[in-house]
Each structure stands twice: as structure tokens, then as C-alpha cells.
Enzyme design. Structure first.
Site, PDB file in Angstrom:
ATOM      1  N   HIS A  84       0.834  -1.194   0.000  1.00  0.00           N
ATOM      2  CA  HIS A  84       0.000   0.000   0.000  1.00  0.00           C
ATOM      3  C   HIS A  84       0.877   1.256   0.000  1.00  0.00           C
ATOM      4  CE1 HIS A  84      -3.801  -2.130   1.708  1.00  0.00           C
ATOM      5  NE2 HIS A  84      -3.349  -2.689   0.603  1.00  0.00           N
ATOM      6  N   GLU A  86       0.785   3.882   1.877  1.00  0.00           N
ATOM      7  CA  GLU A  86       1.241   4.243   3.215  1.00  0.00           C
ATOM      8  C   GLU A  86       2.445   3.397   3.618  1.00  0.00           C
ATOM      9  OE1 GLU A  86      -3.363   4.400   3.286  1.00  0.00           O
ATOM     10  OE2 GLU A  86      -1.808   3.230   2.304  1.00  0.00           O
ATOM     11  N   CYS A 112      -6.376   1.316   5.173  1.00  0.00           N
ATOM     12  CA  CYS A 112      -6.922   0.027   5.583  1.00  0.00           C
ATOM     13  C   CYS A 112      -6.491  -0.243   7.029  1.00  0.00           C
ATOM     14  CB  CYS A 112      -6.411  -1.079   4.660  1.00  0.00           C
ATOM     15  SG  CYS A 112      -4.662  -1.497   4.931  1.00  0.00           S
TER      16      CYS A 112
END
Length: 155
Positions: A84, A86, A112
């Protein structure tokens, strides 16, 4: 004195969110283009976008396992070739020895649950996003940790 119209500069959130949208364009994910940007004291510390690990084939080259298995958004994150946005921002900071404590993370989408837990442990104090993501547990855990999440509407 010449009184020409002075163009108004964007606010800090607008400025950083415009950059995070540009970062997201580097994404190699076939499902969702996500970007992340971590800022401290109005200075960019690191960026990340979602995609396969460095040096590995991109989903555009090998296909999307999540699509093949019909996995809905927000579920079974481990069944994905990519990291992801992040996560990639955190890894970039770790690689170069940059502390994220007290920082603000800007994301194109709500994090998430996995990224939410990383946000908490990285010491991020605020999350600013453009769009939602279907992960109620992530919302619950960020709220429990006292991390403010702001949704900024695009103009």
C-alpha cells in the site's frame, strides 16, 4: 501602485493533497491508484504509492490476483502482490532514517486496517484524506488511538 489581481495561494492541505494525487499516478495497481505523503512542520518527509515491491513485475505485467479471486475491496489484504502507498512511505522513511513522530499523513484514500496500525505505531498524529475506503475496523482503531482523520473535499 499597480493593483493587479493577486492569485491566492492554495492552503497547506490543498497543496499537499494536490501532490499526493500526483504521487498516486505512479501506482502500478490495476484496481486503485493510491498515493501517500507524510509531512512534518509543513515539510515533505516521504512519499509512497501502491504497487509491487522494487524489482518485481508489476500487476499490469502479471495480472491482479485479487481480481482473479474476486476479492472485494477492504478484505484479504495479504492476497495482493503490491504494497500500500502508506506502507511504501513508511519504508522509504525507514530506509533513510527519517522519524515520522508527530507527522501528518495525506492519502488519496482512507487507510486500511493494516496501514492504520502502522500509522499509530509510527507516531503519526493526523490523517488527511480525499476519499473513503470500506474498512470500518481501521476507522475504529484510529479513533481509539485518538488520531484525527479529516476528509477534505476536492474543489
Amino acid at each position: 501602485m499597480n493593483k493587479e489581481k493577486i492569485e491566492i495561494r492554495p492552503g497547506w492541505n490543498e497543496y499537499f493533497l494536490s501532490i499526493v494525487k500526483l504521487v498516486a499516478q505512479r501506482s502500478t495497481c490495476l484496481r486503485r491508484k493510491v498515493g501517500a505523503l507524510i509531512v512534518k512542520d509543513k515539510r515533505i518527509l516521504c512519499t509512497g504509492y501502491n504497487g509491487a515491491p522494487s524489482g518485481l513485475a508489476h500487476c499490469a505485467d502479471v495480472g491482479c490476483l485479487r481480481e482473479k479471486l474476486n476479492i472485494p475491496s477492504g478484505q484479504r489484504h495479504e492476497l495482493c502482490r503490491g504494497l500500500h502507498a502508506e506502507m511504501n512511505a513508511f519504508l522509504q522513511a525507514a530506509r533513510y532514517g527519517i522519524s515520522l513522530v508527530g507527522g501528518i499523513i495525506y492519502c488519496t484514500n482512507y487507510p486500511c486496517i493494516i496501514c492504520a496500525k502502522m500509522i499509530i505505531n509510527a507516531g503519526i498524529k493526523e490523517v488527511i484524506i480525499l476519499a473513503d475506503y470500506p474498512d470500518q475496523y481501521a476507522k475504529d482503531i484510529l479513533a481509539e488511538a485518538g488520531i484525527e482523520v479529516k476528509v477534505v473535499q476536492e474543489k
